[in-house]
Design a protein around this motif. Structure first.
Motif, PDB file in Angstrom:
ATOM      1  N   GLN A  88      23.946 -60.834  61.407  1.00 54.17           N
ATOM      2  CA  GLN A  88      25.107 -61.667  61.062  1.00 54.17           C
ATOM      3  C   GLN A  88      26.270 -60.814  60.558  1.00 54.17           C
ATOM      4  OE1 GLN A  88      24.115 -64.771  58.302  1.00 54.17           O
ATOM      5  NE2 GLN A  88      22.860 -65.923  59.739  1.00 54.17           N
ATOM      6  N   ILE A  89      25.957 -59.851  59.716  1.00 54.59           N
ATOM      7  CA  ILE A  89      27.016 -59.002  59.157  1.00 54.59           C
ATOM      8  C   ILE A  89      27.592 -58.092  60.235  1.00 54.59           C
ATOM      9  CG2 ILE A  89      27.521 -57.197  57.450  1.00 54.59           C
ATOM     10  CD1 ILE A  89      25.342 -58.482  55.678  1.00 54.59           C
ATOM     11  N   ASP A  90      26.731 -57.583  61.119  1.00 49.55           N
ATOM     12  CA  ASP A  90      27.221 -56.760  62.237  1.00 49.55           C
ATOM     13  C   ASP A  90      28.222 -57.539  63.089  1.00 49.55           C
ATOM     14  OD1 ASP A  90      25.985 -54.325  61.776  1.00 49.55           O
ATOM     15  OD2 ASP A  90      24.121 -54.910  62.779  1.00 49.55           O
ATOM     16  N   ARG A  91      27.859 -58.785  63.419  1.00 51.48           N
ATOM     17  CA  ARG A  91      28.761 -59.621  64.222  1.00 51.48           C
ATOM     18  C   ARG A  91      30.073 -59.879  63.487  1.00 51.48           C
ATOM     19  NH1 ARG A  91      23.997 -62.554  65.595  1.00 51.48           N
ATOM     20  NH2 ARG A  91      24.519 -64.156  64.054  1.00 51.48           N
ATOM     21  N   ALA A  92      29.969 -60.144  62.179  1.00 52.76           N
ATOM     22  CA  ALA A  92      31.172 -60.406  61.384  1.00 52.76           C
ATOM     23  C   ALA A  92      32.068 -59.173  61.334  1.00 52.76           C
ATOM     24  CB  ALA A  92      30.776 -60.832  59.972  1.00 52.76           C
ATOM     25  N   LEU A  93      31.462 -57.972  61.251  1.00 59.23           N
ATOM     26  CA  LEU A  93      32.241 -56.728  61.221  1.00 59.23           C
ATOM     27  C   LEU A  93      32.993 -56.518  62.533  1.00 59.23           C
ATOM     28  CD1 LEU A  93      29.939 -54.170  59.344  1.00 59.23           C
ATOM     29  CD2 LEU A  93      32.346 -54.630  58.841  1.00 59.23           C
ATOM     30  N   ILE A  94      32.282 -56.741  63.651  1.00 53.75           N
ATOM     31  CA  ILE A  94      32.924 -56.578  64.968  1.00 53.75           C
ATOM     32  C   ILE A  94      34.102 -57.537  65.100  1.00 53.75           C
ATOM     33  CG2 ILE A  94      32.572 -56.884  67.460  1.00 53.75           C
ATOM     34  CD1 ILE A  94      29.629 -55.956  66.975  1.00 53.75           C
ATOM     35  N   GLU A  95      33.897 -58.790  64.653  1.00 54.27           N
ATOM     36  CA  GLU A  95      34.959 -59.800  64.751  1.00 54.27           C
ATOM     37  C   GLU A  95      36.154 -59.417  63.882  1.00 54.27           C
ATOM     38  OE1 GLU A  95      35.639 -64.521  63.703  1.00 54.27           O
ATOM     39  OE2 GLU A  95      33.605 -63.755  63.927  1.00 54.27           O
ATOM     40  N   MET A  96      35.886 -58.955  62.678  1.00 51.52           N
ATOM     41  CA  MET A  96      36.975 -58.574  61.756  1.00 51.52           C
ATOM     42  C   MET A  96      37.761 -57.375  62.291  1.00 51.52           C
ATOM     43  SD  MET A  96      37.508 -60.307  58.961  1.00 51.52           S
ATOM     44  CE  MET A  96      36.749 -61.746  58.215  1.00 51.52           C
ATOM     45  N   GLU A  97      37.048 -56.377  62.788  1.00 52.32           N
ATOM     46  CA  GLU A  97      37.720 -55.182  63.309  1.00 52.32           C
ATOM     47  C   GLU A  97      38.569 -55.520  64.527  1.00 52.32           C
ATOM     48  OE1 GLU A  97      34.322 -52.748  63.836  1.00 52.32           O
ATOM     49  OE2 GLU A  97      34.446 -51.809  61.841  1.00 52.32           O
ATOM     50  N   SER A  98      38.065 -56.456  65.343  1.00 50.96           N
ATOM     51  CA  SER A  98      38.831 -56.891  66.519  1.00 50.96           C
ATOM     52  C   SER A  98      40.103 -57.617  66.100  1.00 50.96           C
ATOM     53  CB  SER A  98      37.964 -57.803  67.396  1.00 50.96           C
ATOM     54  OG  SER A  98      38.726 -58.341  68.455  1.00 50.96           O
ATOM     55  N   GLN A  99      39.991 -58.532  65.139  1.00 47.97           N
ATOM     56  CA  GLN A  99      41.163 -59.262  64.654  1.00 47.97           C
ATOM     57  C   GLN A  99      42.163 -58.325  63.989  1.00 47.97           C
ATOM     58  OE1 GLN A  99      39.536 -62.287  62.120  1.00 47.97           O
ATOM     59  NE2 GLN A  99      38.897 -63.609  63.806  1.00 47.97           N
ATOM     60  N   SER A 100      41.652 -57.341  63.278  1.00 48.35           N
ATOM     61  CA  SER A 100      42.530 -56.385  62.589  1.00 48.35           C
ATOM     62  C   SER A 100      43.358 -55.580  63.576  1.00 48.35           C
ATOM     63  CB  SER A 100      41.688 -55.452  61.716  1.00 48.35           C
ATOM     64  OG  SER A 100      42.496 -54.456  61.133  1.00 48.35           O
ATOM     65  N   SER A 101      42.773 -55.214  64.714  1.00 47.01           N
ATOM     66  CA  SER A 101      43.489 -54.395  65.695  1.00 47.01           C
ATOM     67  C   SER A 101      44.616 -55.155  66.377  1.00 47.01           C
ATOM     68  CB  SER A 101      42.505 -53.863  66.739  1.00 47.01           C
ATOM     69  OG  SER A 101      41.939 -54.942  67.476  1.00 47.01           O
ATOM     70  N   TYR A 102      44.521 -56.510  66.413  1.00 49.66           N
ATOM     71  CA  TYR A 102      45.545 -57.308  67.099  1.00 49.66           C
ATOM     72  C   TYR A 102      46.616 -57.843  66.138  1.00 49.66           C
ATOM     73  CZ  TYR A 102      42.801 -57.297  71.405  1.00 49.66           C
ATOM     74  OH  TYR A 102      42.130 -56.906  72.549  1.00 49.66           O
ATOM     75  N   SER A 103      46.364 -57.778  64.859  1.00 49.38           N
ATOM     76  CA  SER A 103      47.306 -58.347  63.896  1.00 49.38           C
ATOM     77  C   SER A 103      48.446 -57.375  63.616  1.00 49.38           C
ATOM     78  CB  SER A 103      46.587 -58.677  62.579  1.00 49.38           C
ATOM     79  OG  SER A 103      47.502 -59.162  61.640  1.00 49.38           O
ATOM     80  N   LEU A 104      49.681 -57.904  63.576  1.00 48.73           N
ATOM     81  CA  LEU A 104      50.865 -57.078  63.294  1.00 48.73           C
ATOM     82  C   LEU A 104      51.359 -57.266  61.862  1.00 48.73           C
ATOM     83  CD1 LEU A 104      52.866 -57.676  66.618  1.00 48.73           C
ATOM     84  CD2 LEU A 104      51.443 -55.699  66.023  1.00 48.73           C
ATOM     85  N   GLN A 113      41.141 -55.518  56.150  1.00 48.86           N
ATOM     86  CA  GLN A 113      40.543 -54.272  55.667  1.00 48.86           C
ATOM     87  C   GLN A 113      39.691 -54.512  54.423  1.00 48.86           C
ATOM     88  OE1 GLN A 113      40.445 -51.369  57.276  1.00 48.86           O
ATOM     89  NE2 GLN A 113      41.573 -52.446  58.908  1.00 48.86           N
ATOM     90  N   THR A 114      40.153 -55.433  53.571  1.00 54.52           N
ATOM     91  CA  THR A 114      39.364 -55.773  52.379  1.00 54.52           C
ATOM     92  C   THR A 114      38.031 -56.385  52.785  1.00 54.52           C
ATOM     93  OG1 THR A 114      41.396 -56.183  51.111  1.00 54.52           O
ATOM     94  CG2 THR A 114      39.353 -57.113  50.233  1.00 54.52           C
ATOM     95  N   HIS A 115      38.071 -57.323  53.751  1.00 57.53           N
ATOM     96  CA  HIS A 115      36.844 -57.960  54.243  1.00 57.53           C
ATOM     97  C   HIS A 115      35.916 -56.935  54.877  1.00 57.53           C
ATOM     98  CE1 HIS A 115      37.272 -62.177  53.445  1.00 57.53           C
ATOM     99  NE2 HIS A 115      38.487 -62.242  54.006  1.00 57.53           N
ATOM    100  N   ILE A 116      36.480 -56.045  55.687  1.00 53.99           N
ATOM    101  CA  ILE A 116      35.669 -55.038  56.389  1.00 53.99           C
ATOM    102  C   ILE A 116      34.970 -54.134  55.382  1.00 53.99           C
ATOM    103  CG2 ILE A 116      35.797 -52.984  57.869  1.00 53.99           C
ATOM    104  CD1 ILE A 116      38.070 -54.495  59.413  1.00 53.99           C
ATOM    105  N   GLY A 117      35.715 -53.688  54.362  1.00 54.08           N
ATOM    106  CA  GLY A 117      35.122 -52.825  53.336  1.00 54.08           C
ATOM    107  C   GLY A 117      34.009 -53.523  52.588  1.00 54.08           C
ATOM    108  N   THR A 118      34.219 -54.798  52.263  1.00 59.23           N
ATOM    109  CA  THR A 118      33.203 -55.576  51.543  1.00 59.23           C
ATOM    110  C   THR A 118      31.953 -55.763  52.388  1.00 59.23           C
ATOM    111  OG1 THR A 118      34.947 -56.761  50.344  1.00 59.23           O
ATOM    112  CG2 THR A 118      32.759 -57.756  50.350  1.00 59.23           C
ATOM    113  N   LEU A 119      32.154 -56.088  53.666  1.00 59.64           N
ATOM    114  CA  LEU A 119      31.007 -56.303  54.553  1.00 59.64           C
ATOM    115  C   LEU A 119      30.199 -55.028  54.757  1.00 59.64           C
ATOM    116  CD1 LEU A 119      32.654 -58.639  57.235  1.00 59.64           C
ATOM    117  CD2 LEU A 119      30.816 -59.258  55.648  1.00 59.64           C
TER     118      LEU A 119
END
Length: 633
Positions: A88-104, A113-119
Motif C-alpha cells: 500500500q505504501i509503495d503504491r502511495a509513493l509511486i502515486e505521490m511522486e507522479s503527481q509531484s512531477s506534473y505539478s507546477l 514532498q512532505t507526504h513522500i518524506g513521511t511515507l
C-alpha cells in the motif's frame, strides 16, 4: 447498545426490564433514512465521515472530536498485514511522486514532498518492525442542532469530510456496534504512533528539570514556573479554592520557594496571613491603613509599564553598556511627556473613586486645577520627572491652598460655586481632614527588602470600600515602578532577579462600582511577563469575579493571561461560575469539575497548559514549610 442510539433514557430502567426484553429495550422502535440525515425514534441526526486528514497532527489530536457536545464518534480500526501494508505504501509513493512531477505550483510541490518524506520514513519503520499499519475510518454522529459546531471543528482542525448524502443506510450500519464498515472509500491507513497519539491519554507526571518540589500525585511534582516553550509563555498563576481548601498553604509554599531563589516578592494582604513569612525572611510589613509605615502620594509621578519592552527597537537584555545608556536617554526623552500625561489620566480615575458624587462640571474643573498645581511646582510636560525627589511633587495641601485662593479671587458665580463644591470634597484630604494622614505628604514608603507585604487589614476593617480601592490603586502604581526598577537592576548588573506580585483574597478588592483594581490586575498580567516577573492572584469567592458583565470580562482576561491555575475544592454552586471564567482558557470538562468538587484539603487541579492538566497534593519539603510557620526551630 442503548446509548449508541441516543442519550435520552434512564439507566436504572435496565434493572426492571426482563432479560428476554433487554435487546428490544436497547434498540430503537423506528429508524427513518432521509437524503441527508437519519431519524431515530423521531429525533434527527447528522452523519459525517472523515475523508482526508491534515499533513501534521499534534498529541491528542482526536480530543477535539471526542469532546464535542451532543455527538458520538466511532473509530473503526483494523490491522493491516505487514506485507500488504508495504505494498500500500509503495503504491502511495509511486502515486505521490507522479503527481509531484506534473505539478507546477510551489505549494503543491511542498505538500507532495512532505507526504513522500513521511511515507518513506513510515515504510522504513514498518520494515524494521517499529510500526504497524491500521485501516481507520472515523464516523461522527451528532444531533442536528450540533451540526454547525461539528463542521466548524472539523474545518478548524484541517479535516475534510463527507455528510454521506444518499448513503445514510451505509453510515447507520458503519457507526453502530459491529465490525461491519460499509464506507470503504473513506478508509485511511494510519500507523501505530499517529493512531496512539489520537487518544487524549495524558500522563500526570510533571517534573521540570529546574523546578522546585511542589507536592505529588503518582510521582513527585517539580515545577519551573519560569520555563518557556511553545506552550508555556508566561509565569502568571491563579489560585482558586473555598475557605479551608488549602489554597493559602499552597500560596505560601510557592512564595517560600520563590523567595529562596532570590525573587523580589510583593504581597497585597487583606488578612495579615503572611506575617510569619515576613518575619522569617527578614522582610517588611507595610500597613497601608495608616501612615505609620509611610505615605503614598497620589501626585507622585512614576514611570508606567509599557505593553512592549522593545518599544525603542532593541531588546534591553541584549544591549552593551553603551547601547543601554543610549536606550535610557531615548526612554527618558520620550518619557518626559508620556509619564506626565499618563499620570494625569491616572489621577482622574483616582479622583472618580475618592470623590464619588462630585458633579461633572466641578469634576472637570478639578482636573484643570490639578494641572495648574503641577505648574506651580514647576512640573510640566517638558519636565524630566526622573530627576525629581518626592518632595518636589505637589500634595493635597497644595491643591487645597490653590482652591481657597481661587475662591477668593473668582468673579464668575458659576465657577465659584463649582470651586466651593471642590473645596468641600478636597478639604478632608488636606491637613486636618479625616483622610489627611493617609495621602497628604510626599511619598515616604521605601521597599529595599526582597519580601514586602502591604497589609490592608486595618483599612478593610474600617469597611470603607472607597478608600480601600483607592489605596490599592496607589499600591499597584507603586509596584509598577518597582517592576521597572527591577528590570533596570537586572540590565545594569547582568543578573536575572525575578519579581513577583501576589494579590491575596483578590475578591476583597473588587467593587462593581470601581473595577479599577481588577483592571490593574488584568493589565499587570499582560505586561509583567515582559519584565521577567509573575503575578499570583488568590481568591476564594468566585461569584465576586463574575459579579457584572464588565467584572466577568476583566476576570476572564486575568485568567486568560495566566499560564498556571491551581484550583482547590469548590462548592458545587461555584462550579458553573468557574466553568464560565475558563471558557476561553482551555475549558474544564465534567470529569475535571467532579475532581474539583470532591478534592480533599490540600489537593488541587493543576493546569499548566491546554493539555497539561493533573491533580496533585501540595506537600512542601519540611525546610520550606518551616519558613512560613509561626515558629522557627
Amino acid at each position: 447498545m442503548k446509548a449508541n442510539y441516543g442519550k435520552d433514557f434512564d439507566e436504572r430502567e435496565i434493572e426492571i426490564v426482563p432479560l428476554s426484553e433487554q435487546v428490544k429495550w436497547a434498540t430503537p422502535d423506528k429508524v427513518e433514512f432521509k437524503m441527508g440525515k437519519t431519524i431515530i425514534d423521531g429525533k434527527p441526526y447528522k452523519n459525517f465521515v472523515i475523508t482526508d486528514y491534515p499533513i501534521t497532527v499534534g498529541n491528542g489530536w482526536g480530543y477535539n472530536l471526542f469532546s464535542l457536545d451532543r455527538t458520538k464518534v466511532v473509530v473503526n480500526i483494523k490491522p493491516v498485514p505487514r506485507l500488504k501494508a508495504e505494498k500500500q505504501i509503495d503504491r502511495a509513493l509511486i502515486e505521490m511522486e507522479s503527481q509531484s512531477s506534473y505539478s507546477l505550483k510551489s505549494s503543491k510541490q511542498i505538500e507532495y514532498q512532505t507526504h513522500i518524506g513521511t511515507l518513506r520514513e513510515l515504510l522504513g519503520d514498518i520494515k524494521n518492525a517499529n510500526e504497524d499499519l491500521y485501516d481507520v475510518n472515523i464516523h461522527i454522529v451528532c444531533e442536528e442542532s450540533a451540526k454547525k459546531e461539528v463542521r466548524a471543528t472539523l474545518k478548524q482542525n484541517g479535516f475534510r469530510y463527507s455528510e454521506m448524502f444518499g448513503r445514510q443506510v451505509d453510515e447507520f450500519v458503519s457507526n453502530n456496534i459491529s465490525k461491519i464498515d460499509k464506507v470503504k472509500d473513506a478508509v485511511r491507513g494510519i500507523h501505530t504512533s499517529s493512531l496512539a497519539g489520537m487518544f487524549p491519554f495524558i500522563s500526570n507526571a510533571l517534573q521540570d528539570e529546574s523546578g522546585f518540589y511542589l507536592g505529588y500525585n503518582s510521582l513527585p511534582v517539580f515545577v519551573d514556573f519560569y520555563k518557556r516553550d511553545s506552550v508555556r509563555v508566561n509565569s502568571n498563576i491563579v489560585v482558586v479554592g473555598k475557605s479551608g481548601s488549602g489554597k493559602s498553604f499552597a500560596t505560601k509554599t510557592l512564595l517560600a520557594n520563590l523567595a529562596a531563589d532570590n525573587a523580589r516578592i510583593f504581597i497585597l494582604d487583606p488578612e495579615d496571613e503572611y506575617a510569619p513569612l515576613v518575619k522569617n525572611l527578614k522582610g517588611k510589613l507595610i500597613d497601608v491603613g495608616s501612615s505609620r509605615s509611610g505615605i503614598l502620594n497620589p501626585f507622585h509621578i512614576n514611570a508606567s509599564l509599557q505593553d512592549d519592552d522593545d518599544e525603542y527597537g532593541v531588546k534591553v537584555e541584549d544591549m552593551t553598556e553603551e547601547e543601554y545608556e543610549e536606550y535610557e536617554k531615548k526612554k527618558k526623552d520620550k518619557g518626559v511627556g508620556d509619564a506626565y500625561a499618563l499620570h494625569l489620566q491616572f489621577l482622574e480615575e483616582f479622583f472618580r473613586i475618592i470623590m464619588e458624587g462630585m458633579p461633572s462640571d466641578a469634576f472637570e474643573l478639578l482636573n484643570s486645577l490639578v494641572a495648574d498645581v503641577y505648574k506651580l511646582k514647576g512640573i510640566t510636560m517638558q519636565t524630566n520627572i526622573t530627576k525629581l525627589k518626592p518632595e518636589d511633587f505637589p500634595i493635597f495641601d497644595d491643591l487645597y491652598k490653590m482652591i481657597l485662593e481661587r475662591i477668593d479671587t473668582e468673579k464668575d458665580e458659576y465657577i465659584k460655586r463649582n470651586l466651593q463644591i471642590i473645596e468641600n470634597y478636597v478639604k478632608k484630604f488636606a491637613t486636618g481632614g479625616r483622610n489627611s494622614k493617609l495621602w497628604n505628604g510626599p511619598t515616604s514608603i521605601e521597599t529595599a527588602e526582597n519580601f514586602v507585604t502591604f497589609s490592608f487589614l486595618s483599612l478593610i476593617s474600617n469597611r470603607n470600600t472607597i478608600t480601600t480601592n483607592a489605596q490599592m490603586l496607589l499600591v499597584f502604581k507603586y509596584l509598577e515602578n518597582e517592576i521597572i526598577r527591577n528590570k533596570d537592576f537586572n540590565t545594569l548588573n547582568k543578573s536575572n532577579r525575578k519579581i513577583v506580585i501576589a494579590v491575596d483574597e483578590a475578591h476583597t478588592f473588587i467593587n462593581p462600582k470601581y473595577p479599577m483594581a481588577l483592571d490593574f490586575m488584568a493589565q499587570m498580567a499582560k505586561r509583567i511577563r515582559k519584565y521577567g516577573g509573575m503575578q499570583i492572584i488568590i481568591t476564594q469567592n468566585i461569584k465576586d469575579f463574575v459579579g457584572s458583565p464588565e467584572i466577568a470580562r476583566q476576570s476572564s482576561a486575568v485568567i486568560n493571561a495566566s499560564q498556571y491555575s491551581m484550583i482547590f475544592s469548590l462548592a458545587p454552586n461555584d462550579i458553573s461560575d468557574l466553568v464560565g471564567l475558563y471558557k476561553n482558557a482551555g475549558e474544564i470538562n465534567e470529569d475535571e469539575q467532579d475532581s474539583i468538587v470532591t478534592a480533599n484539603i490540600g489537593e488541587c487541579f493543576f493546569i499548566s497548559g491546554p493539555l497539561a492538566r493533573t491533580t496533585l497534593k501540595i506537600s512542601p519539603l519540611p525546610i520550606v514549610q518551616e519558613i512560613f510557620s509561626d515558629v522557627r526551630k
